[in-house]
Write a protein that holds these residues in place. Structure first.
Motif, PDB file in Angstrom:
ATOM      1  N   LYS A 278       0.818  -1.215   0.000  1.00 10.16           N
ATOM      2  CA  LYS A 278       0.000   0.000   0.000  1.00 10.16           C
ATOM      3  C   LYS A 278       0.852   1.265   0.000  1.00 10.16           C
ATOM      4  CE  LYS A 278      -4.033  -2.003   0.271  1.00 10.16           C
ATOM      5  NZ  LYS A 278      -4.283  -2.784  -0.868  1.00 10.16           N
ATOM      6  N   ASN A 279       2.054   1.176  -0.538  1.00 10.76           N
ATOM      7  CA  ASN A 279       2.908   2.346  -0.681  1.00 10.76           C
ATOM      8  C   ASN A 279       2.791   2.859  -2.104  1.00 10.76           C
ATOM      9  OD1 ASN A 279       4.256   2.332   1.935  1.00 10.76           O
ATOM     10  ND2 ASN A 279       5.164   0.420   1.234  1.00 10.76           N
TER      11      ASN A 279
ATOM     12  N   THR B 216      -0.523   9.268  -3.849  1.00  9.09           N
ATOM     13  CA  THR B 216      -1.143   8.677  -2.663  1.00  9.09           C
ATOM     14  C   THR B 216      -0.528   7.306  -2.388  1.00  9.09           C
ATOM     15  OG1 THR B 216      -2.892   7.474  -3.826  1.00  9.09           O
ATOM     16  CG2 THR B 216      -3.309   9.813  -3.335  1.00  9.09           C
ATOM     17  N   PRO B 217      -0.799   6.728  -1.224  1.00  6.07           N
ATOM     18  CA  PRO B 217      -0.288   5.385  -0.918  1.00  6.07           C
ATOM     19  C   PRO B 217      -0.844   4.296  -1.840  1.00  6.07           C
ATOM     20  CG  PRO B 217      -0.944   6.505   1.085  1.00  6.07           C
ATOM     21  CD  PRO B 217      -1.411   7.358  -0.053  1.00  6.07           C
TER      22      PRO B 217
END
Length: 158
Positions: free
Chosen positions: A32-33, A106-107
């Protein structure tokens, strides 16, 4: 961080397949990076073809067009967003602020940025630099890690 990877891509199909393989590694490793890629090369070097392979590699079924006139094309796939930027026609990096460029990083996003040098001073740093060059009718691709995530991607490719 000086991890690099080079490969010869014989044709358009090989470029798309490499893009598919690359984006699946990015998807699996980054969790989720967010992930940022700068795509470098002359006009026609294969940057958009590579991007198409990446976008379709995560399940997009439609066409993938170059965002030369729109500056960005958005693809919302599974639990990720891919933003494909083409800054070739950008006159001033400040224009990116007016379009809300920071909202794209964003992530859950993978950002593919062609002609990133035109956004210098505004854009976030890349995790991976990709240089593409002509080799007769084929292409050569060089990946350079610019973060620990970028290094992990290259280690997986080797």
């Amino acid at each position: 961080m000086n991890t690099t990877y080079c490969q010869h891509l014989a044709n358009e199909q090989a470029t798309c397949l490499f893009g598919e393989k690359l984006v699946k590694l990015i998807y699996n490793i980054t969790d989720k990076n967010g992930f940022i890629i700068y795509l470098n090369g002359d006009l026609g070097a294969g940057k958009t073809t590579l991007s198409r392979g990446m976008i379709q590699g995560l399940g997009h079924q439609g066409n993938v067009k170059s965002p030369t006139y729109t500056l960005v094309e958005e693809y919302h796939l599974a639990d990720r967003h891919i933003y494909h930027f083409d800054l070739y026609r950008l006159n001033d990096p400040e224009e990116l602020e007016f379009m809300g460029i920071r909202d794209y990083f964003t992530p859950h996003s993978i950002c593919l940025i062609e002609w990133a040098e035109k956004g210098e001073g505004i854009l976030n740093s890349a995790d991976l630099l990709i240089n593409m060059s002509y080799d007769n009718n084929a292409r050569n691709i060089e990946l350079i890690a610019n973060s620990s995530l970028g290094s992990e991607i290259i280690k997986q490719l080797q």
